[in-house]
Each structure stands twice: as structure tokens, then as C-alpha cells.
Design a protein around this motif. Structure first.
Motif, PDB file in Angstrom:
ATOM      1  N   ASP A 220       0.813  -1.219   0.000  1.00 41.02           N
ATOM      2  CA  ASP A 220       0.000   0.000   0.000  1.00 41.02           C
ATOM      3  C   ASP A 220       0.852   1.277   0.000  1.00 41.02           C
ATOM      4  O   ASP A 220       0.321   2.369   0.193  1.00 41.02           O
ATOM      5  N   ASP A 221       2.148   1.126  -0.237  1.00 34.82           N
ATOM      6  CA  ASP A 221       3.016   2.302  -0.323  1.00 34.82           C
ATOM      7  C   ASP A 221       2.980   2.821  -1.764  1.00 34.82           C
ATOM      8  O   ASP A 221       3.804   2.460  -2.608  1.00 34.82           O
ATOM      9  N   TYR A 222       1.995   3.656  -2.032  1.00 32.49           N
ATOM     10  CA  TYR A 222       1.756   4.102  -3.398  1.00 32.49           C
ATOM     11  C   TYR A 222       2.839   5.055  -3.909  1.00 32.49           C
ATOM     12  O   TYR A 222       3.085   5.132  -5.115  1.00 32.49           O
ATOM     13  N   GLU A 223       3.488   5.786  -3.027  1.00 31.60           N
ATOM     14  CA  GLU A 223       4.555   6.689  -3.448  1.00 31.60           C
ATOM     15  C   GLU A 223       5.720   5.902  -4.048  1.00 31.60           C
ATOM     16  O   GLU A 223       6.270   6.261  -5.083  1.00 31.60           O
ATOM     17  N   THR A 224       6.080   4.814  -3.381  1.00 32.16           N
ATOM     18  CA  THR A 224       7.158   3.966  -3.900  1.00 32.16           C
ATOM     19  C   THR A 224       6.735   3.287  -5.199  1.00 32.16           C
ATOM     20  O   THR A 224       7.511   3.195  -6.159  1.00 32.16           O
ATOM     21  N   MET A 225       5.495   2.819  -5.236  1.00 29.18           N
ATOM     22  CA  MET A 225       4.975   2.169  -6.442  1.00 29.18           C
ATOM     23  C   MET A 225       4.997   3.131  -7.626  1.00 29.18           C
ATOM     24  O   MET A 225       5.416   2.780  -8.738  1.00 29.18           O
ATOM     25  N   ASN A 226       4.566   4.368  -7.393  1.00 27.69           N
ATOM     26  CA  ASN A 226       4.543   5.369  -8.458  1.00 27.69           C
ATOM     27  C   ASN A 226       5.951   5.690  -8.953  1.00 27.69           C
ATOM     28  O   ASN A 226       6.177   5.854 -10.155  1.00 27.69           O
ATOM     29  N   LEU A 227       6.899   5.782  -8.019  1.00 22.85           N
ATOM     30  CA  LEU A 227       8.280   6.076  -8.400  1.00 22.85           C
ATOM     31  C   LEU A 227       8.865   4.935  -9.222  1.00 22.85           C
ATOM     32  O   LEU A 227       9.530   5.164 -10.244  1.00 22.85           O
ATOM     33  N   MET A 228       8.612   3.696  -8.808  1.00 19.02           N
ATOM     34  CA  MET A 228       9.125   2.554  -9.555  1.00 19.02           C
ATOM     35  C   MET A 228       8.533   2.516 -10.961  1.00 19.02           C
ATOM     36  O   MET A 228       9.250   2.298 -11.945  1.00 19.02           O
ATOM     37  N   ASN A 229       7.227   2.764 -11.058  1.00 16.38           N
ATOM     38  CA  ASN A 229       6.582   2.774 -12.367  1.00 16.38           C
ATOM     39  C   ASN A 229       7.154   3.877 -13.258  1.00 16.38           C
ATOM     40  O   ASN A 229       7.280   3.700 -14.476  1.00 16.38           O
ATOM     41  N   TYR A 230       7.486   5.004 -12.659  1.00 17.41           N
ATOM     42  CA  TYR A 230       8.071   6.113 -13.427  1.00 17.41           C
ATOM     43  C   TYR A 230       9.453   5.724 -13.954  1.00 17.41           C
ATOM     44  O   TYR A 230       9.768   5.939 -15.122  1.00 17.41           O
ATOM     45  N   ILE A 231      10.275   5.131 -13.094  1.00 14.02           N
ATOM     46  CA  ILE A 231      11.641   4.778 -13.484  1.00 14.02           C
ATOM     47  C   ILE A 231      11.650   3.747 -14.611  1.00 14.02           C
ATOM     48  O   ILE A 231      12.442   3.847 -15.557  1.00 14.02           O
ATOM     49  N   ILE A 232      10.765   2.760 -14.533  1.00 16.50           N
ATOM     50  CA  ILE A 232      10.798   1.687 -15.534  1.00 16.50           C
ATOM     51  C   ILE A 232       9.902   1.954 -16.742  1.00 16.50           C
ATOM     52  O   ILE A 232      10.075   1.316 -17.784  1.00 16.50           O
ATOM     53  N   GLY A 233       8.966   2.926 -16.611  1.00 18.01           N
ATOM     54  CA  GLY A 233       8.005   3.082 -17.688  1.00 18.01           C
ATOM     55  C   GLY A 233       7.916   4.437 -18.355  1.00 18.01           C
ATOM     56  O   GLY A 233       7.319   4.558 -19.429  1.00 18.01           O
ATOM     57  N   ASP A 234       8.527   5.463 -17.767  1.00 13.55           N
ATOM     58  CA  ASP A 234       8.411   6.795 -18.346  1.00 13.55           C
ATOM     59  C   ASP A 234       9.599   7.076 -19.266  1.00 13.55           C
ATOM     60  O   ASP A 234      10.749   6.813 -18.908  1.00 13.55           O
ATOM     61  N   ASN A 235       9.325   7.623 -20.433  1.00  8.44           N
ATOM     62  CA  ASN A 235      10.376   7.874 -21.418  1.00  8.44           C
ATOM     63  C   ASN A 235      11.418   8.864 -20.903  1.00  8.44           C
ATOM     64  O   ASN A 235      12.603   8.751 -21.218  1.00  8.44           O
ATOM     65  N   ARG A 236      11.000   9.824 -20.082  1.00  3.96           N
ATOM     66  CA  ARG A 236      11.946  10.801 -19.535  1.00  3.96           C
ATOM     67  C   ARG A 236      12.960  10.124 -18.615  1.00  3.96           C
ATOM     68  O   ARG A 236      14.146  10.484 -18.617  1.00  3.96           O
TER      69      ARG A 236
END
Length: 252
Positions: A220-236
Motif C-alpha cells: 500500500d506504499d503508493y509513493e514507492t509504487m509510483n516512483l518505480m513505475n516512473y523509473i521503468i516506464g516513463d520515457n523521460r
């Protein structure tokens, strides 16, 4: 009595807010090679996160022996991921490879490999630092190169320093105690450009040196989940890693 209940409720409410705030900013514990990429990502990511950079042992000790916070782990050693799973600190399904690091033979001398690799083919190298094959995947890959007939090293027999990890090999070269070092490209990238000069090892000479990302946070740690998704999935984020010398897993 009513006043006491209100005070207790206020305290519990502030405690809840404190816990939420303390969980709101993840900490990424990562290999030193990822420094440039992650520091650049801090400028593009919508929220803040902390970072801790260290060796495989540093990160393992921090997690297993509770020496500091680690929400995400980013490291090149699959062995570290396996050890964290064995220790019960990480679930297998929460770890995955997401980038790879090219292997290079690097020198702080900007002219040594600037135009060609004659220093290698004509046996002109003076000394070399290599990570130990049994201690790191980079060392294992480098050992495969030095055993190739097309890469003569017999004349360097007494001038090859074998060290515990690629960062130590890099430090030997930067202090001019070794002319060259087998390391990965991210160690020498600065603002999108490599320092010194290097020979880029052909990709089919060694298995890919993959970097893994793993979440140690609660579900339920959504901040960590969001950061991980950004690192592996965001083009930037991927651009930041590529600028820092990493490559997409799909690149040949």
C-alpha cells in the motif's frame, strides 16, 4: 474527560499524519553507477525521493541489518536480489531487470582509444585493472574478454591488477595506478559525455550486464509504487539512464 479525549484524538491524528509523511518520500538505494541517472530524474519526477549510493555489500547491509531506509533497490548484481529474497526482505515478483550497462575498456587518457584500438591490437597497453570474476558479473564478463585469442594479454601478466569490484578498478585508473580498467560505461559518463577514452566491447562477447530494480515497500506504499513505475516506464526516466551510459534491454 471530554477535553482528554479530544487531546488523545488530536495526538493520534497528528501521529497518523506523521507516519503518512514519513512514508511519502521513498528512498532509492542504488549502485554508484546510477548516480547521474537518478539525480537527473529528481529534476523531472513530480515528487521528491531520497537516494543512497553504495556497493552491493553496502546496500545489503543497509537493508538486512536495518542500517537505513530502502524503499527501492537498483543494482547490477542479481546475487544481491537473490540474497534479499532469501533474507525475507524482498518478494521475488517485486524485482525485475530494466536496463543494461555496456562493458568498456577505459583509460583516463583521452587519446589512448580516441581514434582506434591499436593500443590493444599492437600490444601497447601498459597495465590493466580487472574486477575479480568470482565477485561480480562485470568481472566475469571482463575475464571472458581477456581470454579471447583476439585480445592478447599475455605480455601484461605481471601488470594486471584484480580487484573486488569495478569501482575499485575505476579508482585505480583514475589515480593512474593502472593505465586501463574494465568497467561499465555509466561510471565514466558526465552530462551525456564520457571522460577519458574507451574501447566499447562487442555485445556478443559477453552476457548482458543487467540492472535490476526491486521494491522493498509494503503493497500500500503508493509513493514507492509510483516512483518505480516512473523509473521503468516513463520515457523521460529512460532518457536519463541512456544519457548516463545505460541502454535499453532490447538494444543489440
Amino acid at each position: 474527560m471530554r477535553k482528554t479525549i479530544i487531546q488523545i484524538s488530536t495526538f493520534l491524528g497528528s501521529l497518523f499524519l506523521f507516519v503518512n509523511c514519513s512514508q511519502a518520500q521513498p528512498t532509492v538505494c542504488a549502485s554508484i553507477q546510477t548516480y547521474s541517472a537518478l539525480e537527473n530524474i529528481k529534476d523531472t519526477y513530480k515528487s521528491s525521493f531520497d537516494t543512497f549510493y553504495g556497493t552491493t555489500d553496502d546496500i545489503y547491509n543497509r537493508v538486512v541489518f536495518h542500517q537505513g531506509e530502502c524503499s527501492l533497490v537498483i543494482a547490477s548484481e542479481e546475487k544481491l536480489i537473490a540474497l534479499l529474497i532469501q533474507s525475507g526482505k524482498l518478494k521475488k515478483e517485486k524485482a525485475m531487470p530494466f536496463v543494461k550497462a555496456p562493458l568498456i575498456l577505459w583509460s583516463p587518457d583521452a587519446n589512448l582509444f580516441m581514434y582506434d584500438i591499436k593500443a590493444i591490437t599492437r600490444k601497447k597497453l601498459k597495465s590493466m585493472a580487472i574486477p575479480k570474476a568470482n565477485l561480480s558479473f562485470v568481472g566475469f564478463a571482463a575475464s571472458k574478454i581477456t581470454k579471447r585469442k583476439s585480445f592478447p594479454t599475455g605480455y601484461l601478466k605481471n601488470r594486471i591488477s584484480k580487484v573486488d569490484n569495478e569501482f575499485k578498478a575505476y579508482k585505480l585508473a583514475t589515480s593512474y595506478k593502472a593505465q586501463t580498467a574494465f568497467i561499465t560505461k555509466p561510471l565514466v559518463m558526465r552530462d551525456g559525455y564520457a571522460t577519458g577514452s574507451y574501447w566499447l566491447v562487442k555485445r556478443d562477447y559477453y552476457p548482458p550486464i543487467k540492472y535490476f530494480i526491486a521494491s522493498l515497500a509494503l503493497d500500500d506504499d503508493y509513493e514507492t509504487m509510483n516512483l518505480m513505475n516512473y523509473i521503468i516506464g516513463d520515457n523521460r526516466a529512460m532518457i536519463s539512464f541512456e544519457k548516463a551510459g545505460f541502454e535499453k534491454l532490447s538494444k543489440k
